[in-house]
Design a protein around this motif. Structure first.
Motif, PDB file in Angstrom:
ATOM      1  N   LEU A 121      45.238  26.842  28.620  1.00  0.00           N
ATOM      2  CA  LEU A 121      44.568  28.002  28.030  1.00  0.00           C
ATOM      3  C   LEU A 121      45.481  28.738  27.066  1.00  0.00           C
ATOM      4  N   ARG A 122      46.779  28.781  27.363  1.00  0.00           N
ATOM      5  CA  ARG A 122      47.715  29.445  26.455  1.00  0.00           C
ATOM      6  C   ARG A 122      47.713  28.795  25.078  1.00  0.00           C
ATOM      7  N   SER A 123      47.435  27.499  25.013  1.00  0.00           N
ATOM      8  CA  SER A 123      47.490  26.789  23.734  1.00  0.00           C
ATOM      9  C   SER A 123      46.387  27.233  22.775  1.00  0.00           C
ATOM     10  N   PHE A 124      45.301  27.825  23.302  1.00  0.00           N
ATOM     11  CA  PHE A 124      44.247  28.336  22.421  1.00  0.00           C
ATOM     12  C   PHE A 124      43.853  29.766  22.786  1.00  0.00           C
ATOM     13  N   ASP A 125      44.721  30.456  23.523  1.00  0.00           N
ATOM     14  CA  ASP A 125      44.544  31.855  23.915  1.00  0.00           C
ATOM     15  C   ASP A 125      43.265  32.073  24.710  1.00  0.00           C
ATOM     16  N   GLY A 126      42.957  31.121  25.584  1.00  0.00           N
ATOM     17  CA  GLY A 126      41.863  31.311  26.519  1.00  0.00           C
ATOM     18  C   GLY A 126      42.296  32.175  27.681  1.00  0.00           C
ATOM     19  N   MET A 127      41.346  32.550  28.521  1.00  0.00           N
ATOM     20  CA  MET A 127      41.629  33.449  29.638  1.00  0.00           C
ATOM     21  C   MET A 127      41.153  32.829  30.941  1.00  0.00           C
ATOM     22  N   LEU A 128      42.002  32.937  31.971  1.00  0.00           N
ATOM     23  CA  LEU A 128      41.655  32.491  33.310  1.00  0.00           C
ATOM     24  C   LEU A 128      41.263  33.705  34.141  1.00  0.00           C
ATOM     25  N   ILE A 129      40.096  33.669  34.747  1.00  0.00           N
ATOM     26  CA  ILE A 129      39.639  34.736  35.631  1.00  0.00           C
ATOM     27  C   ILE A 129      39.654  34.179  37.056  1.00  0.00           C
ATOM     28  N   VAL A 130      40.239  34.941  37.977  1.00  0.00           N
ATOM     29  CA  VAL A 130      40.667  34.364  39.249  1.00  0.00           C
ATOM     30  C   VAL A 130      40.065  35.100  40.434  1.00  0.00           C
ATOM     31  N   HIS A 131      39.422  34.325  41.323  1.00  0.00           N
ATOM     32  CA  HIS A 131      39.116  34.834  42.665  1.00  0.00           C
ATOM     33  C   HIS A 131      40.412  34.738  43.449  1.00  0.00           C
ATOM     34  N   ALA A 132      41.083  35.864  43.624  1.00  0.00           N
ATOM     35  CA  ALA A 132      42.450  35.881  44.113  1.00  0.00           C
ATOM     36  C   ALA A 132      42.501  36.213  45.603  1.00  0.00           C
ATOM     37  N   GLU A 133      42.300  35.207  46.421  1.00  0.00           N
ATOM     38  CA  GLU A 133      42.594  35.267  47.849  1.00  0.00           C
ATOM     39  C   GLU A 133      43.359  33.996  48.189  1.00  0.00           C
ATOM     40  N   ASP A 134      44.439  34.143  48.923  1.00  0.00           N
ATOM     41  CA  ASP A 134      45.310  33.021  49.244  1.00  0.00           C
ATOM     42  C   ASP A 134      44.746  32.203  50.407  1.00  0.00           C
ATOM     43  N   ALA A 135      44.596  30.905  50.190  1.00  0.00           N
ATOM     44  CA  ALA A 135      43.981  30.053  51.207  1.00  0.00           C
ATOM     45  C   ALA A 135      44.813  30.013  52.482  1.00  0.00           C
ATOM     46  N   ASP A 136      46.135  29.949  52.345  1.00  0.00           N
ATOM     47  CA  ASP A 136      46.988  29.859  53.527  1.00  0.00           C
ATOM     48  C   ASP A 136      46.903  31.134  54.364  1.00  0.00           C
ATOM     49  N   ALA A 137      46.878  32.288  53.688  1.00  0.00           N
ATOM     50  CA  ALA A 137      46.762  33.555  54.420  1.00  0.00           C
ATOM     51  C   ALA A 137      45.441  33.643  55.170  1.00  0.00           C
ATOM     52  N   ILE A 138      44.373  33.168  54.545  1.00  0.00           N
ATOM     53  CA  ILE A 138      43.068  33.171  55.216  1.00  0.00           C
ATOM     54  C   ILE A 138      43.082  32.211  56.400  1.00  0.00           C
ATOM     55  N   ASP A 139      43.698  31.026  56.215  1.00  0.00           N
ATOM     56  CA  ASP A 139      43.739  30.038  57.292  1.00  0.00           C
ATOM     57  C   ASP A 139      44.494  30.557  58.517  1.00  0.00           C
ATOM     58  N   HIS A 140      45.493  31.417  58.289  1.00  0.00           N
ATOM     59  CA  HIS A 140      46.295  31.916  59.405  1.00  0.00           C
ATOM     60  C   HIS A 140      45.755  33.223  59.981  1.00  0.00           C
ATOM     61  N   ALA A 141      44.712  33.764  59.397  1.00  0.00           N
ATOM     62  CA  ALA A 141      44.074  34.974  59.932  1.00  0.00           C
ATOM     63  C   ALA A 141      43.066  34.572  61.008  1.00  0.00           C
ATOM     64  N   PRO A 142      42.659  35.507  61.876  1.00  0.00           N
ATOM     65  CA  PRO A 142      41.591  35.193  62.837  1.00  0.00           C
ATOM     66  C   PRO A 142      40.335  34.732  62.117  1.00  0.00           C
ATOM     67  N   SER A 143      39.587  33.848  62.719  1.00  0.00           N
ATOM     68  CA  SER A 143      38.370  33.349  62.072  1.00  0.00           C
ATOM     69  C   SER A 143      37.273  34.408  62.110  1.00  0.00           C
ATOM     70  N   ALA A 144      36.428  34.376  61.088  1.00  0.00           N
ATOM     71  CA  ALA A 144      35.287  35.290  61.043  1.00  0.00           C
ATOM     72  C   ALA A 144      34.239  34.844  62.047  1.00  0.00           C
ATOM     73  N   HIS A 145      33.724  35.804  62.814  1.00  0.00           N
ATOM     74  CA  HIS A 145      32.718  35.447  63.807  1.00  0.00           C
ATOM     75  C   HIS A 145      32.043  36.711  64.323  1.00  0.00           C
ATOM     76  N   GLY A 146      30.822  36.551  64.783  1.00  0.00           N
ATOM     77  CA  GLY A 146      30.158  37.581  65.549  1.00  0.00           C
ATOM     78  C   GLY A 146      29.607  38.752  64.764  1.00  0.00           C
ATOM     79  N   GLU A 147      29.177  39.767  65.515  1.00  0.00           N
ATOM     80  CA  GLU A 147      28.426  40.896  64.973  1.00  0.00           C
ATOM     81  C   GLU A 147      29.304  42.062  64.518  1.00  0.00           C
ATOM     82  N   ASN A 148      30.567  42.061  64.890  1.00  0.00           N
ATOM     83  CA  ASN A 148      31.432  43.211  64.641  1.00  0.00           C
ATOM     84  C   ASN A 148      32.074  43.112  63.258  1.00  0.00           C
TER      85      ASN A 148
END
Length: 445
Positions: free
Chosen positions: A176-203
């Motif tokens: 993208l730098r070669s033609f001045d394009g832009m990257l837009i990012v969903h910025a959540e780290d996969a490893d951090a999510i994997d090591h967090a408690p899993s989503a579940h339930g009503e709470n």
């Protein structure tokens, strides 16, 4: 001045110079005059706003999931753009997922454009996608008119739009730098999510800890460093964690080309108020605590957060799992493209912000982000896109009366300040079922 098609007269107009009484003249869909209220402007039609109405530039929403083709039962161009117009949005840019196919090559972009043709009530542009293996497609997509390229750093929620690892992000940024394009990012780290408690339930609290602030903070730090190394432009989508703001501000001072958005739901709701089983509030990254919300507002006031856009991400009613209220299985997304202006104004006014601020966040800066050179401002030679807004009026949200396809939104039953009373696209009122929106291409809008 004579020979104008329409003149708007209002005691309150938000222009690039602030708020004042103005007469705004339109010719051939563009703003041809911005004059004092009593200026001698003649036109075929004169629109005089009521004393309680303000003329705003049409809003620009650069984060909308239309989902057509492929998941049109979730949303579609006709319904999404009708809802956008009802909320004062005159330009939106469609995300490259959750449509099938995703917009990851030129052929898919043409499928998307063909699906949108003749259905749009407002102007519509398109983001491309950056996924594993498509670096060679980025320049052709750029040349075909997409406004930039979205990537995920973790599972996107749909199988056909895979995430990039660190090497993939770096490769995309260098290209993208070669033609001045832009990257837009969903910025959540996969490893951090994997090591967090899993989503579940009503709470809701259990869901919240499954998407911790560090998942955003780590991912944003990574994107900052890769943007620093490559010199490319990067934009952080839907910021939820206010803890990342100092790092973003510091990177900018260092000259890193980084920008960031947040969304009305992060500025409106807080975790402490979300009820158990309230899966209509589920989104990723999540709505966080009240103290975090106030820091996001401070980030807007300080200019660290550039803009506010909807991240309109609707789905069918069944996918929200309202019957069982399980945050672990419900679709994560907020449907709100029609409500963003009122939602933000409801929260902005008691915090001392003006409509000039709201226009900067929701029209001017999103247009600048996407490079929309004739959108987002009431100024000479800009498109005559307007929102007629009554800031002192109010309403209670009735989900069944919203224009998006499926009647699910966390704003249901919520009182909001400010009513959109009219929307104009290139000097023509958006009304009825006759679509008049255009499909936009980067560099031509």
């Amino acid at each position: 001045m004579s020979g104008l098609d329409v003149v708007f007269r209002a005691r309150r107009v938000i222009t690039t110079a602030g708020e004042s009484a103005r007469a705004v003249g339109v010719r051939n869909g563009r703003i041809a005059a911005v004059e004092p209220f009593d200026a001698d402007l003649t036109a075929h039609r004169v629109v005089e706003l009521a004393d309680d109405e303000v003329l705003l530039p049409g809003l620009v929403d650069t984060h909308v999931h239309v989902n057509e083709p492929g998941r049109t039962e979730w949303e579609g161009f006709a319904t999404a753009t009708r809802a956008a117009a009802a909320g004062g949005v005159t330009t939106l840019i469609d995300m490259p997922l959750n449509s099938v196919p995703p917009t990851t090559d030129v052929a898919a972009l043409e499928v998307k454009r063909a699906a949108a043709e003749g259905q749009c009530h407002v102007d519509v542009g398109f983001w491309g996608g950056a996924v594993p293996g498509n670096v060679a497609e980025l320049r052709p997509l750029h040349d075909a008119g997409v406004f930039g390229f979205k990537c995920f750093l973790l599972h996107s929620g749909v199988e056909e739009f895979a995430p990039l690892n660190a090497a993939g992000v770096e490769n995309a940024l260098r290209e993208l730098r070669s033609f001045d394009g832009m990257l837009i990012v969903h910025a959540e780290d996969a490893d951090a999510i994997d090591h967090a408690p899993s989503a579940h339930g009503e709470n809701y609290g259990d869901f919240l800890v499954s998407r911790p602030p560090d998942a955003e903070n780590v991912a944003i730090a990574q994107i900052i460093e890769l943007a620093r190394q490559t010199g490319a432009r990067a934009h952080i989508l839907h910021l939820s964690s206010a803890e990342a703001l100092p790092a973003i501000a510091s990177a900018r001072r260092d000259g890193v080309r980084i920008s960031v958005e947040t969304c009305p739901h992060y500025l409106s709701f807080c975790a402490e108020e979300i009820p158990n089983r309230g899966t209509q509030f589920k989104c990723c990254p999540p709505i966080r605590e009240a103290a975090n919300r106030e820091l996001l507002w401070r980030g807007l006031a300080d200019g660290v957060i550039d803009c506010v856009v909807s991240d309109h991400s609707p789905c069918t009613v069944d996918l929200k799992c309202l019957d069982v209220g399980d945050f672990g299985v419900a679709w994560g997304g907020i449907a709100s493209v029609q409500l963003g202006l009122s939602a933000v104004w409801t929260q902005a006014r008691p915090r001392g912000h003006s409509l000039v601020d709201v226009v900067r966040w929701m029209a001017e800066r999103p247009a600048d982000l996407a490079g929309l050179r004739h959108k987002g401002r009431i100024a000479l030679d800009y498109d005559a896109d307007f929102c007629v807004f009554a800031p002192d009026d109010a309403f209670v949200v009735d989900a069944s009366r919203l224009r998006h396809r499926n009647p699910v939104t966390p704003y249901a039953g919520r009182p909001l300040a400010g009513v959109v009373r009219g929307t104009w696209l290139r000097g023509e009122e958006v009304a009825g079922d006759q679509p008049q929106g255009r499909l936009l291409r980067r560099g031509a809008a």
